[in-house]
Structure formats: structure tokens, C-alpha cells
Motif scaffolding. Structure first.
Motif, mmCIF file in Angstrom:
data_model
loop_
_atom_site.group_PDB
_atom_site.id
_atom_site.type_symbol
_atom_site.label_atom_id
_atom_site.label_comp_id
_atom_site.label_asym_id
_atom_site.label_seq_id
_atom_site.Cartn_x
_atom_site.Cartn_y
_atom_site.Cartn_z
ATOM 1 N N LYS A 126 0.836 -1.196 0.000
ATOM 2 C CA LYS A 126 0.000 0.000 0.000
ATOM 3 C C LYS A 126 0.874 1.251 0.000
ATOM 4 O O LYS A 126 0.650 2.178 -0.787
ATOM 5 N N THR A 129 2.549 1.768 -3.414
ATOM 6 C CA THR A 129 1.617 2.177 -4.457
ATOM 7 C C THR A 129 1.238 3.641 -4.283
ATOM 8 O O THR A 129 1.248 4.407 -5.253
ATOM 9 N N LEU A 130 0.926 4.025 -3.046
ATOM 10 C CA LEU A 130 0.521 5.410 -2.802
ATOM 11 C C LEU A 130 1.682 6.365 -3.056
ATOM 12 O O LEU A 130 1.486 7.449 -3.613
ATOM 13 N N ARG A 133 1.993 6.753 -6.729
ATOM 14 C CA ARG A 133 0.870 7.480 -7.305
ATOM 15 C C ARG A 133 0.901 8.961 -6.981
ATOM 16 O O ARG A 133 0.581 9.797 -7.814
ATOM 17 N N TYR A 134 1.259 9.302 -5.740
ATOM 18 C CA TYR A 134 1.096 10.681 -5.303
ATOM 19 C C TYR A 134 2.378 11.468 -5.148
ATOM 20 O O TYR A 134 2.342 12.683 -5.055
ATOM 21 N N TYR B 15 -7.757 0.771 -3.138
ATOM 22 C CA TYR B 15 -6.653 1.370 -3.886
ATOM 23 C C TYR B 15 -6.071 0.443 -4.933
ATOM 24 O O TYR B 15 -5.491 0.898 -5.926
ATOM 25 N N GLN B 124 -6.451 13.660 1.477
ATOM 26 C CA GLN B 124 -7.357 13.621 0.345
ATOM 27 C C GLN B 124 -7.897 12.212 0.181
ATOM 28 O O GLN B 124 -7.325 11.256 0.662
ATOM 29 N N ALA B 125 -9.038 12.124 -0.534
ATOM 30 C CA ALA B 125 -9.617 10.817 -0.812
ATOM 31 C C ALA B 125 -9.063 10.336 -2.143
ATOM 32 O O ALA B 125 -8.872 11.122 -3.069
ATOM 33 N N ILE B 126 -8.796 9.017 -2.243
ATOM 34 C CA ILE B 126 -8.163 8.548 -3.478
ATOM 35 C C ILE B 126 -9.152 8.444 -4.632
ATOM 36 O O ILE B 126 -8.759 8.140 -5.757
ATOM 37 N N ASP B 129 -9.738 12.947 -4.962
ATOM 38 C CA ASP B 129 -8.502 13.722 -4.830
ATOM 39 C C ASP B 129 -8.774 15.214 -4.644
ATOM 40 O O ASP B 129 -8.045 16.046 -5.162
#
Lengths: 146, 254
Positions: A126, A129-130, A133-134, B15, B124-126, B129
Motif C-alpha cells: 500500500k 503504491t501510494l 501514485r502521489y 486502492y 485527500q480521498a483517493i 482527490d
């Protein structure tokens, strides 16, 4: 908090293989029962604390609870719930004739250890991945060119 | 000074799921798709529970605005250590149109009712966003905000928060009561194991509607179109500069 410095993804196969090594350890009985003597030092997975109290539950219910806990954990398994369930079932079935309480305690502790490993796998997956992604714009570019 | 902490959690598509655009191109497919708690909200709950373990907080309340299934998300929060939950029921059809402003108004109302000292939200919410709910909540309450928190420490009557910003790390002090939004590196959330989920069934979840709090949830936006991002083509490695020039010429770039 220690930051995960490794930005490359470890091959998932490696992580999963070591996990199944852990579960395989549960399933493979020791060749020589006499080798398990009190002179041996405890295996590393026995030194963790138990999820369930060993004093209030019988060993049978401990094993059942362990199985249920692992099954619940397996719902998010990357290779699929069915795959996990199959392996889990076989691993437990292989030992169903075990009677020595010390060996059973050891196996339960191994099971607890596997739970911790799977939790760590999920957490790492997790996080990575996050992060990709971010936060990693360069890594995102690198991935597209592979 | 023991704090009552409100934590907002949102039920979002998991996710790891591959998102597909709905045929009507006004949203994504949610039917039969695995949902779970927003990862940043997990971090928020974990932080609140750790504050309770350090005896800085006395109670952690998990709040979710969403359909009936949002109760599963609240149960996960309770399994991670929250004391009780509040479910603000939003009819399934309206869930998609729920905006950060609505959630912020709901949070503000609940803060007044529950007399909370600290609000912790995920940054934030995935799924959308937005990265807006924490900021809006703080504005509505006229409270200081510490967003993108990667570390929280309590000093007398104040919080010292390390924020992750573009330029690096920024350390600020905010007076309590305050709103904090959790960033990825704030902590590592614990996994809600089956025994904990079972124990959490005894904890209470209060149910209410947005109208009970006097919040109007009619949308301010209308989604016109939802589309997949363009597929990024792989780059090509070339042997030498001449090949590079030829390829660029072929592509009409020079």
C-alpha cells in the motif's frame, strides 16, 4: 517514523515466496522428533507475543482461531483469495495428526509469525503504491518507459 | 488536557482495484467493486489512536458520511482503536454527488455537538482527490489548520506539526482546537485483524441523516464527462544521435 528508502519495488514473487516458506515450515513435520529437545534454543518466531492468550483457550480453539485469522487476512492477497485459501488449507491439513502440545504451540507461533509477515506485505504494498501514485513524478515517468 | 478527537473516514474504491469508466461516461463502475477505507483516513485513525495510547486524547470518534455500507468502514476504524462511530447516512444515489463542502459542514456541526478538541482527516480521498475537506472544515469552524502533517507533537495547549510541503518540511505550531490532515508518512496504520473486528462489534455507531444536522446536500457541481487518461506510450531507446535525429524527423518533430 523510519522512512522506506527503497523506491524500487522488490519483486513481489520474492516476498510471497518467503511467506510461503513460512507457511511451508508450518506444514513440514520435523524429520526426527527426538531432535526437538529442551536443549534446543527456541526458533525466532516463537519469541513474539501471541494474539490469543494461551491460558484461556484450548489448543484446538487456538488453532481454529489462527486459521480464521489467516483466512480473513487472505482476502486481500495479491494472488487471489482462492489461491491463499487453498495453500492455507493444505498447510493446516498436513499437520492435523500432530499430538505433541509443545510442537503444536510452536506451530501456532509460526502461524502468528506468518500473520505478521502478511500484514507487513500489505502495508508495504500500500505504501509503495501510494508513494508512486502521489509523490514520485520521476518514477512515474520511468515506469511508462519500461 | 485530554482531547476528544473526531476522525473522518471515507469509504472509497479499494486502492488496488483497476478503475473502469461507466458506459454513460459520467462516473466509474462501483457496483460489485471492492471498497475499503481511504488509505489516508487509515493513517488519520492510526494517529488518533496513538494519541489515545499516549494519553493525549481521551476519546476517538470515527465519522463517515456515506451509504449503509459506510458502516463497514466505521467498523474497521473501531477495530483499529476508535471508541465509537457516527454514521451520517447519505442515500446511495446521492453519494456520488457528495462534495467536500457538504462533508465539511457536517463535520463542523458534529464538532459543535460533540465538543471536540481536535479533528483529524486524511489529506485527500483517493477517488476524488479533492484535498479540500480539512481546509474547509477549519475555515467553517474558524480553527487553525495543519495540513499534510507528517509528524504531530503536543506541547502545552498547542500542537507542533511537521508538514510535508513542496520545498521540504515545514514545522508549525497551532493552538488547540485545530484541524489536522494526515499525510502518507505520518505513521504506519495497524491492520484491523479479525479478533479486533469481532471486539469492535460491541462498540456503538450512532446513525443520523445530514438533514438532522441542518446540512443541505444538494450538489453545486455537475459532472459533464469522465474519461480514461490517455495511454502513455513507451519511450524508445536509440543507439546514437543520428538514429535519434532520423526518428524525430520521421515523427515530424523537426
Amino acid at each position: 517514523m523510519t522512512q522506506v528508502a527503497d523506491t524500487r519495488q522488490a519483486p513481489p514473487g520474492m516476498m510471497l515466496a518467503s511467506l510461503w516458506g513460512g507457511i511451508a515450515l508450518i506444514s513440514s513435520p520435523k524429520e526426527d522428533k527426538e531432535s526437538f529437545s529442551s536443549s534446543q534454543s527456541l526458533p525466532y518466531w516463537s519469541t513474539g507475543s501471541f494474539h490469543q492468550s494461551t491460558t484461556t483457550m484450548s489448543q484446538k480453539s487456538q488453532v481454529i482461531q489462527l486459521y480464521k485469522n489467516l483466512l480473513y487476512l487472505g482476502r486481500e492477497y495479491p494472488m487471489g483469495y482462492e489461491y491463499f485459501r487453498e495453500k492455507l488449507k493444505n498447510a493446516f491439513l498436513k499437520n492435523r495428526n500432530e499430538t505433541d502440545p509443545r510442537r503444536i504451540t510452536e506451530m501456532i507461533a509460526r502461524g502468528e509469525y506468518v500473520i505478521k509477515e502478511i500484514e507487513a506485505l500489505y502495508m508495504l504494498r500500500k505504501y509503495r503504491t501510494l508513494k508512486r501514485r502521489y509523490y514520485d513524478t520521476e518514477d512515474a515517468n520511468k515506469q511508462a518507459t519500461n | 488536557m485530554s482531547l476528544r478527537v473526531l476522525v473522518g473516514v471515507k469509504r472509497v474504491i479499494d486502492y488496488a482495484v483497476k478503475i473502469r469508466v461507466r458506459p454513460d461516461k459520467l462516473g466509474v463502475v462501483t457496483d460489485g467493486v471492492k471498497h475499503s477505507m481511504n488509505p489516508f483516513d487509515e493513517i488519520a485513525i492510526e494517529e488518533a489512536v496513538r494519541l489515545k495510547e499516549k494519553k493525549i486524547a481521551k476519546e476517538v470518534v470515527a465519522i463517515s458520511c456515506g451509504p449503509t455500507q459506510a458502516q463497514e468502514t466505521i467498523r474497521t476504524a473501531l477495530a483499529m482503536g476508535a471508541d465509537r462511530g457516527i454514521h451520517v447516512e447519505i442515500p446511495a444515489k446521492e453519494v456520488e454527488k457528495l462534495e467536500p463542502l457538504h462533508v465539511a459542514k457536517i463535520m463542523a456541526k458534529l464538532v459543535e455537538q460533540e465538543k471536540a478538541d481536535l479533528v483529524v482527516l486524511g489529506k485527500q480521498a483517493i477517488d476524488d482527490d479533492s484535498n479540500a475537506t480539512a481546509q474547509m472544515t477549519a475555515a467553517l469552524l474558524d480553527w487553525p489548520q495543519a495540513t499534510f502533517a507528517s509528524k504531530i507533537e503536543k506541547t502545552d495547549g498547542e500542537l507542533q506539526v511537521t508538514r510535508e510541503v513542496d520545498g521540504g518540511l515545514e514545522i508549525i505550531k497551532v493552538k488547540l482546537p485545530a484541524v489536522v490532515s494526515a499525510d502518507l508518512r505520518l505513521n504506519e496504520p495497524r491492520y484491523a485483524t479479525l479478533p479486533n473486528i469481532m471486539k469492535a462489534k460491541k462498540k456503538k455507531i450512532a446513525k443520523m441523516k445530514a438533514a438532522d444536522l441542518g446540512v443541505d446536500t444538494s450538489p453545486h457541481f455537475e459532472v459533464l464527462d469522465v474519461a480514461d487518461p490517455p495511454v502513455r506510450e513507451a519511450g524508445i531507446k536509440v543507439e546514437d544521435v543520428d538514429t535519434l535525429v532520423t526518428k524525430l524527423k520521421d515523427a515530424g518533430r523537426i
